[in-house]
Design a protein around this motif. Structure first.
Motif, PDB file in Angstrom:
ATOM      1  N   TRP A   9       0.823  -1.209   0.000  1.00 25.75           N
ATOM      2  CA  TRP A   9       0.000   0.000   0.000  1.00 25.75           C
ATOM      3  C   TRP A   9       0.855   1.257   0.000  1.00 25.75           C
ATOM      4  O   TRP A   9       0.473   2.276  -0.595  1.00 25.75           O
ATOM      5  CB  TRP A   9      -0.940   0.002   1.208  1.00 25.75           C
ATOM      6  N   THR A  16       0.542   1.772  -9.516  1.00 24.36           N
ATOM      7  CA  THR A  16      -0.524   2.282 -10.389  1.00 24.36           C
ATOM      8  C   THR A  16       0.024   2.732 -11.737  1.00 24.36           C
ATOM      9  O   THR A  16      -0.523   2.395 -12.794  1.00 24.36           O
ATOM     10  CB  THR A  16      -1.259   3.452  -9.713  1.00 24.36           C
ATOM     11  N   SER A  50      -3.095   7.508  -9.153  1.00 25.54           N
ATOM     12  CA  SER A  50      -1.826   7.526  -8.421  1.00 25.54           C
ATOM     13  C   SER A  50      -1.735   8.747  -7.520  1.00 25.54           C
ATOM     14  O   SER A  50      -1.265   8.660  -6.369  1.00 25.54           O
ATOM     15  CB  SER A  50      -0.663   7.526  -9.426  1.00 25.54           C
ATOM     16  N   ALA A  52      -4.281  10.345  -6.179  1.00 26.43           N
ATOM     17  CA  ALA A  52      -5.215  10.143  -5.075  1.00 26.43           C
ATOM     18  C   ALA A  52      -4.591   9.259  -3.992  1.00 26.43           C
ATOM     19  O   ALA A  52      -4.726   9.538  -2.789  1.00 26.43           O
ATOM     20  CB  ALA A  52      -6.511   9.518  -5.584  1.00 26.43           C
ATOM     21  N   SER A  53      -3.903   8.197  -4.410  1.00 29.45           N
ATOM     22  CA  SER A  53      -3.255   7.324  -3.427  1.00 29.45           C
ATOM     23  C   SER A  53      -2.110   8.044  -2.725  1.00 29.45           C
ATOM     24  O   SER A  53      -1.849   7.813  -1.532  1.00 29.45           O
ATOM     25  CB  SER A  53      -2.757   6.042  -4.103  1.00 29.45           C
ATOM     26  N   THR A  54      -1.432   8.946  -3.441  1.00 31.81           N
ATOM     27  CA  THR A  54      -0.370   9.738  -2.810  1.00 31.81           C
ATOM     28  C   THR A  54      -0.942  10.661  -1.745  1.00 31.81           C
ATOM     29  O   THR A  54      -0.397  10.768  -0.633  1.00 31.81           O
ATOM     30  CB  THR A  54       0.381  10.560  -3.875  1.00 31.81           C
ATOM     31  N   PHE A  55      -2.053  11.335  -2.064  1.00 32.13           N
ATOM     32  CA  PHE A  55      -2.699  12.207  -1.078  1.00 32.13           C
ATOM     33  C   PHE A  55      -3.199  11.409   0.122  1.00 32.13           C
ATOM     34  O   PHE A  55      -3.158  11.888   1.268  1.00 32.13           O
ATOM     35  CB  PHE A  55      -3.855  12.970  -1.726  1.00 32.13           C
ATOM     36  N   HIS A  56      -3.694  10.181  -0.127  1.00 42.18           N
ATOM     37  CA  HIS A  56      -4.149   9.341   0.978  1.00 42.18           C
ATOM     38  C   HIS A  56      -2.994   9.015   1.920  1.00 42.18           C
ATOM     39  O   HIS A  56      -3.144   9.065   3.151  1.00 42.18           O
ATOM     40  CB  HIS A  56      -4.767   8.059   0.433  1.00 42.18           C
ATOM     41  N   LEU A  57      -1.840   8.701   1.350  1.00 42.27           N
ATOM     42  CA  LEU A  57      -0.672   8.408   2.182  1.00 42.27           C
ATOM     43  C   LEU A  57      -0.203   9.653   2.932  1.00 42.27           C
ATOM     44  O   LEU A  57       0.223   9.572   4.082  1.00 42.27           O
ATOM     45  CB  LEU A  57       0.460   7.862   1.307  1.00 42.27           C
ATOM     46  N   SER A  59      -2.072  12.018   3.992  1.00 46.10           N
ATOM     47  CA  SER A  59      -3.029  12.331   5.056  1.00 46.10           C
ATOM     48  C   SER A  59      -2.996  11.314   6.191  1.00 46.10           C
ATOM     49  O   SER A  59      -3.641  11.516   7.219  1.00 46.10           O
ATOM     50  CB  SER A  59      -4.446  12.401   4.477  1.00 46.10           C
ATOM     51  N   ALA A  60      -2.270  10.214   6.003  1.00 43.36           N
ATOM     52  CA  ALA A  60      -2.186   9.193   7.046  1.00 43.36           C
ATOM     53  C   ALA A  60      -1.473   9.743   8.272  1.00 43.36           C
ATOM     54  O   ALA A  60      -0.592  10.609   8.177  1.00 43.36           O
ATOM     55  CB  ALA A  60      -1.448   7.962   6.516  1.00 43.36           C
ATOM     56  N   ARG A  61      -1.819   9.244   9.409  1.00 40.03           N
ATOM     57  CA  ARG A  61      -1.252   9.767  10.661  1.00 40.03           C
ATOM     58  C   ARG A  61       0.217   9.408  10.827  1.00 40.03           C
ATOM     59  O   ARG A  61       0.999  10.157  11.386  1.00 40.03           O
ATOM     60  CB  ARG A  61      -2.059   9.236  11.852  1.00 40.03           C
TER      61      ARG A  61
END
Length: 476
Positions: A9, A16, A50, A52-57, A59-61
């Motif tokens: 992940w 991607t 790709s 979107a997945s970068t932004f998700h990472l 935003s991870a704590r």
């Protein structure tokens, strides 16, 4: 030995774009014309996924940190650089979709090469050891060589690819030899282990200095530092304008991100190398701006401008001998974000204004164009103002952060030279604006090709980003 779900992940942005490149090659072979028409949309879809997945990472704590036995590291800096590389690729994709259609040169492999170059960029900015670093650099470079010569029936395009390839091979040889020397001295390819070895042994042997110097030569070519910059004007001028946008933004962003991580984590930037960086910064800024002053071709002007901006970035790296690594990385990342928005926008604008075959790339060709096409002229004016570092654009804030870093850590003289160079650069940037709005055409000139709404929207977003980015909170 397999890898964990965390490792999968954490590298999802990379997977991607790799899957996207393979899918585009498959469509090119199996669907022919239908696959080619769908290639720009599919490329944009994979790039957005790709991103979107970068932004998700981001935003991870908690950041995943070192992965795959310490060969890559996923942290705020590497994820931010991934986002900048994706931004460059997305802008290139939009400009290319219109440009290639006008030139009747749409193929799936063009977009596959674009995604493979992004995969190389990701590998490069994530790398925490030399072998991964070299693989990422070469994957990015090889795709770039082919993209530069994509229009193989055009003499200028072929010349650009040949120069880029030949000089790139020499630069890679220097880089690889430097890696070999440092491995021979330390017995490790991992950046933290190399730094620990140098600190523990208090090593300042001629072999370490030679290895670092060879690395500096190789990376100096990739980011177009003086005196390794000779390829840039010819390559950016000969390649298609969207490709030039990609090479001058995404490739440079990835190379500088890797540059910053390598010297900060592997060598700790001792005083000797800080002095070398300062000298390179002065030479690169000054000669880049002097070269741009005499250009009448806008693409070559932007190429020398790109060289000068590499010098400004070296100001930040020169301050890293005493500045905390996170401050240096933040300043470098923000500057690259601002630079990517406006330089990609400027090259895209040239692709629009130059017309089919890029026949109108001289500054004189744009006489009165801003009066006939006020919105498009305004977009280019914003790009020029930001590149010149005028307030309140993102270019101003980017330079402010870099120059403040130098002043805060004792490099006042270097900061003054950088500011003076910025004043010099204002002349050739504003010259373009003068021709757009203050030099009416002496004769009727053909209107540039009609742009599509995605292209017009992209110009607007680039200009809006250039005006707003300096006021936004950065990820770290």
């Amino acid at each position: 030995m397999g890898f964990s779900s965390l490792e999968f992940w954490a590298l999802l942005p990379l997977w991607t774009v790799v899957v996207g490149a393979l899918a585009l090659l498959f469509l090119e072979v199996s669907l022919k014309e239908e696959g080619r028409r769908a290639a720009p949309v599919l490329t944009g879809t994979f790039l957005i996924a790709s991103l979107a997945s970068t932004f998700h990472l981001l935003s991870a704590r908690g950041m995943p940190g070192p992965l795959f036995h310490g060969t890559v590291v996923v942290d705020l800096f590497s994820l931010t650089m991934e986002g900048i590389c994706l931004l460059s690729a997305l802008l290139t994709c939009v400009f290319s979709s219109w440009y290639l259609k006008q030139e009747k040169a749409v193929t799936g492999e063009y977009y596959a090469l674009l995604l493979l170059a992004v995969a190389g960029m990701f590998t490069l900015v994530l790398a925490a050891e030399f072998l991964t670093f070299f693989v990422g650099l070469e994957l990015m470079s090889l795709a770039g060589y082919v993209l530069a010569g994509y229009f193989r029936v055009k003499e200028r395009s072929t010349e650009a690819a040949l120069k880029y390839f030949m000089l790139g091979v020499f630069a890679s040889a220097f880089l690889l030899y430097g890696i070999a020397v440092l491995y021979g001295v330390s017995g490790t390819t991992h950046f933290p282990d190399l730094r620990h070895f140098l600190e523990k042994e208090n090593t300042s042997s001629v072999f370490v200095e030679m290895g670092v110097a060879l690395l500096l030569v190789g990376l100096g070519f990739k980011v177009a530092l003086v005196p390794f910059h000779g390829w840039a004007p010819d390559v950016y001028d000969g390649a298609a304008a969207p490709v030039s946008a990609f090479l001058s933004t995404g490739v440079k962003a990835a190379a500088f991100g890797a540059f910053a991580r390598l010297f900060a984590e592997a060598f700790g930037l001792p005083g000797t190398w800080s002095g070398a960086f300062a000298v390179l910064a002065v030479l690169t800024m000054t000669l880049g701006n002097l070269g741009a002053l005499v250009q009448t071709n806008v693409k070559r002007l932007l190429a020398y401008s790109s060289v000068a901006h590499a010098g400004y970035l070296m100001v930040g790296l020169a301050a890293a001998s005493s500045a905390p690594a996170d401050e240096v990385e933040r300043a470098v990342a923000f500057y690259l974000l601002a630079y990517t928005l406006v330089t990609a926008g400027a090259f895209g604008w040239v692709a629009w204004a130059a017309g089919k075959g890029e026949l109108k790339t001289q500054v004189e060709d744009y006489r009165g164009l801003g009066l006939r096409q006020p919105w498009m002229g305004l977009m280019m004016a914003v790009f020029m103002f930001s590149l010149a570092g005028m307030t309140p654009t993102a270019g101003f804030f980017g330079k402010y952060y870099l120059f403040k870093l130098a002043v805060d850590h004792g490099l006042v003289g270097l900061a003054i030279i950088a500011v003076l160079n910025s004043f010099v650069s204002a002349y050739y940037y504003l010259r373009v604006v003068v021709f757009l709005f203050m030099k009416p055409a002496e004769e009727a000139r053909p209107t540039p090709l009609q742009s599509t709404w995605p292209m017009g929207l992209t110009f607007f977003l680039c200009a809006l980003g250039a005006l707003a980015a300096g006021f936004l909170k950065f990820p770290f």
